[in-house]
Enzyme design. Structure first.
Site, short mmCIF file in Angstrom:
data_model
loop_
_atom_site.label_atom_id
_atom_site.label_comp_id
_atom_site.label_asym_id
_atom_site.label_seq_id
_atom_site.Cartn_x
_atom_site.Cartn_y
_atom_site.Cartn_z
N HIS A 58 53.74 -18.85 -9.38
CA HIS A 58 52.79 -18.57 -8.89
C HIS A 58 52.14 -19.16 -7.54
O HIS A 58 52.27 -20.44 -7.48
CB HIS A 58 51.31 -17.55 -9.32
CG HIS A 58 50.65 -17.09 -8.15
ND1 HIS A 58 49.44 -17.85 -7.45
CD2 HIS A 58 50.54 -15.49 -8.55
CE1 HIS A 58 48.52 -16.78 -7.27
NE2 HIS A 58 48.98 -15.40 -7.81
N ASP B 94 51.87 -10.32 -14.58
CA ASP B 94 53.00 -9.52 -15.42
C ASP B 94 53.59 -10.00 -16.07
O ASP B 94 54.49 -9.11 -16.45
CB ASP B 94 53.51 -9.22 -13.59
CG ASP B 94 52.80 -8.79 -12.54
OD1 ASP B 94 51.97 -7.64 -13.27
OD2 ASP B 94 52.57 -9.00 -11.22
N1 ACO Z 1 62.31 -18.41 -10.76
C1 ACO Z 1 63.03 -18.88 -11.44
N2 ACO Z 1 62.74 -20.16 -9.69
C2 ACO Z 1 61.56 -19.39 -9.22
C3 ACO Z 1 60.89 -18.70 -9.48
C4 ACO Z 1 61.52 -17.82 -10.81
N3 ACO Z 1 60.56 -16.86 -10.94
N4 ACO Z 1 59.37 -19.11 -8.69
C5 ACO Z 1 59.34 -20.15 -8.26
N5 ACO Z 1 60.19 -20.38 -8.16
C6 ACO Z 1 61.27 -21.61 -7.69
C7 ACO Z 1 61.91 -21.82 -6.07
O1 ACO Z 1 63.35 -20.87 -5.97
C8 ACO Z 1 61.67 -22.80 -5.59
O2 ACO Z 1 62.74 -23.77 -6.36
P1 ACO Z 1 63.33 -24.97 -5.03
O3 ACO Z 1 61.48 -25.91 -5.25
O4 ACO Z 1 64.25 -25.85 -5.78
O5 ACO Z 1 63.51 -23.82 -4.18
C9 ACO Z 1 60.43 -23.10 -6.23
O6 ACO Z 1 60.20 -22.72 -7.45
C10 ACO Z 1 58.46 -23.18 -5.87
O7 ACO Z 1 58.93 -21.52 -5.94
P2 ACO Z 1 58.22 -21.67 -3.75
O8 ACO Z 1 59.48 -19.60 -3.99
O9 ACO Z 1 58.84 -22.03 -2.80
O10 ACO Z 1 57.32 -20.67 -4.43
P3 ACO Z 1 56.54 -19.36 -3.82
O11 ACO Z 1 55.18 -19.40 -3.80
O12 ACO Z 1 56.65 -19.00 -2.60
O13 ACO Z 1 56.85 -17.61 -4.08
C11 ACO Z 1 56.29 -16.08 -5.84
C12 ACO Z 1 56.22 -17.38 -5.41
C13 ACO Z 1 57.17 -14.77 -4.89
C14 ACO Z 1 55.77 -15.73 -6.90
C15 ACO Z 1 57.17 -16.73 -7.25
O14 ACO Z 1 57.23 -17.60 -7.96
C16 ACO Z 1 58.43 -15.59 -7.27
O15 ACO Z 1 59.03 -14.63 -6.80
N6 ACO Z 1 57.85 -15.33 -8.97
C17 ACO Z 1 58.47 -13.59 -9.34
C18 ACO Z 1 58.16 -12.79 -8.89
C19 ACO Z 1 56.56 -12.24 -9.54
O16 ACO Z 1 56.33 -12.94 -11.19
N7 ACO Z 1 55.55 -12.11 -8.74
C20 ACO Z 1 54.68 -12.39 -9.40
C21 ACO Z 1 53.62 -12.81 -8.27
S1 ACO Z 1 51.89 -12.38 -9.25
C22 ACO Z 1 51.44 -11.20 -9.09
O17 ACO Z 1 51.41 -10.56 -7.63
C23 ACO Z 1 49.76 -10.29 -9.33
#
Ligand code: ACO
Length: 436
Positions: free
Chosen positions: A313, A371
């Site tokens: 998140h 979720d």
């Molecule tokens: N699985 C694997 N790796 C992940 C995940 C994941 N679900 N989420 C983040 N990471 C990793 C990223 O690849 C990144 O790695 P790095 O630092 O080596 O490059 C690090 O964790 C940081 O993640 P970001 O993408 O920079 O975080 P951001 O704040 O931009 O994204 C998000 C947040 C979009 C929610 C992301 O965690 C994601 O895509 N999760 C899966 C989708 C999801 O469950 N979304 C629901 C959000 S809650 C809602 O809307 C109710």
């Protein structure tokens, strides 16, 4: 907001004069540096794609402390609201800033209930969609179309219009979501029943048919109501910011909320519950718990493009408090329905356990979000996977409209107009076709 004694000073290494920037304090949370005059004073913009460090507005509605894993609606912790209040009380709180007393609750419930039907003509509008259209595609169209059916509540500068539009949107969303479902099933639409609770009425419109009596299961009704409470608002997330930006042009509330529905659809946001369930089903079909380790290796491999959906998140860097409550509800629903051994739930628990102990997730502070469990609950209730995000949209509508109305009443409100760092071609001349 309060002007702080603290000031930020911005200095430049090229000898340009430094400037002082005011700092403001909120009631809780990080202070903000006010950069509104930055361009006028320096000719420079700030650069912050994805709004990682930018407060886009001032708000009094919802507060999240991502490090503590805390979520407050108007100051009340989500755990207390989810346990002691129903969704319509939560809507009252978000819209009017106070929890209703018994008389206010009755009055609010009556006012919402009087708007649950939609214009009969909307049934014909619906017929234009393919039966297999994604429900979120239908919802984006239907919510936008409300402005064509309810002309008398589209003036955002009129507080009465804003109030009626808010009630209409909250009241009609369950009707529209269930119409989208019935349409996909080829079943007749069920009209709203105003003697049922908000969640009970939705269940009735989704699952009743004209041929049989339908009685609402109280465990499912409570679980659905909790899903609604947990999703009702979440400060300046992508869809809420979309509603604010769209509404900042002065467009009507139905159009602005339709933009929010469209944004919510994406798998990085509200579409994650559908994507998460699809992911669980895929792992289940390809070997189940035995394949969890292999799947996790793929998730950790940056080149695979695979993410653990329902994890991570932007704001929560500690457990999402909604995920804890949703996990509790998940257990309750599965027990009540005799599905304690549901393989997808077991799979989700196994994935969560591995992730919470794995350095990849621990070091990046990735925890389950709401979720991760909401899809399993909805599936157990009988809601089809492609309808999950529609249910999220239904619940988030109150947050969207409360935030939109807050923005419009804010004396500092202006059309939202971000600037850019241009890195394209500098000015050049068009050559005649033959010379290109
Ligand atoms: N699985 C694997 N790796 C992940 C995940 C994941 N679900 N989420 C983040 N990471 C990793 C990223 O690849 C990144 O790695 P790095 O630092 O080596 O490059 C690090 O964790 C940081 O993640 P970001 O993408 O920079 O975080 P951001 O704040 O931009 O994204 C998000 C947040 C979009 C929610 C992301 O965690 C994601 O895509 N999760 C899966 C989708 C999801 O469950 N979304 C629901 C959000 S809650 C809602 O809307 C109710």
């Amino acid at each position: 907001m309060k002007l702080s004694d603290n000031k930020a000073t911005l200095s430049f290494s090229n000898g340009s004069p430094s400037i002082d920037l005011p700092v403001y304090q909120g009631s809780v949370g990080p202070d903000v540096v006010d950069i509104r005059k930055l361009y006028g004073q320096t000719g420079m913009f700030t650069y912050d794609p994805g709004f990682l460090s930018t407060a886009s507005c001032q708000s009094t509605i919802t507060y999240i402390d991502g490090d503590k894993g805390e979520l407050l609606y108007r100051g009340y912790p989500i755990e207390q609201l989810a346990t002691n209040c129903d969704f319509l009380e939560t809507c009252h709180l978000l819209l009017y800033a106070n929890l209703p007393n018994a008389a206010e609750k009755e009055d609010f419930t009556r006012r919402v209930a009087h708007h649950t039907m939609v214009n009969e003509q909307m049934q014909f509008f619906m017929r234009g969609f393919r039966r297999d259209a994604h429900p979120m595609a239908i919802m984006t169209g239907l919510v936008g179309a409300l402005s064509a059916f309810y002309h008398d509540s589209t003036d955002i500068n009129n507080p009465e219009h804003r109030e009626i539009a808010a009630l209409r949107l909250i009241a009609k969303m369950p009707t529209l979501v269930s119409m989208a479902y019935k349409y996909s099933m080829g079943q007749p639409y069920m009209y709203p029943k105003n003697n049922l609770s908000y969640a009970g009425n939705f269940l009735h419109m989704m699952f009743a048919t004209p041929c049989e009596d339908y009685s609402v299961n109280p465990v499912i009704e409570r679980a659905l109501d909790r899903i609604f409470v947990l999703h009702a608002d979440h400060e300046q997330n992508a869809s809420t910011s979309t509603v604010r930006l769209c509404g900042s042009s002065g467009t009507n509330p139905f159009a602005a909320v339709a933009a929010g529905v469209a944004c919510l659809w994406g798998p990085a946001h509200g579409g994650a519950n559908e994507a998460c369930l699809n992911m669980l089903e895929e792992i289940q079909q390809t070997g189940g718990i035995a394949k969890v380790g292999q799947f996790m290796e793929q998730v950790k491999d940056k080149n695979s493009g695979v993410k653990l959906m329902g994890f991570g998140h932007r704001v929560y860097k500690n457990y999402d408090p909604r995920a804890k409550l949703m996990q509790e509800t998940c257990k309750e629903v599965l027990t009540a329905l005799g599905l304690e051994n549901d393989p997808l739930f077991k799979l989700a628990m196994a994935l969560e356990k591995i992730a919470l102990e794995d350095d990849y997730f621990v070091s990046r502070k990735l925890y389950p979000n709401v979720d991760f469990y909401s899809g399993i609950v909805q599936r157990a209730i009988g809601i089809p996977v492609n309808m999950f995000t529609g249910v999220f949209a239904l619940a988030r509508t109150v947050g969207w409209i409360a935030q939109l109305n807050e923005m419009i009443s804010d004396p500092e409100y202006k059309i939202g107009r971000p600037r850019q760092l241009f890195s394209g071609s500098v000015k050049r001349d068009v050559l005649p076709l033959a010379q290109r």
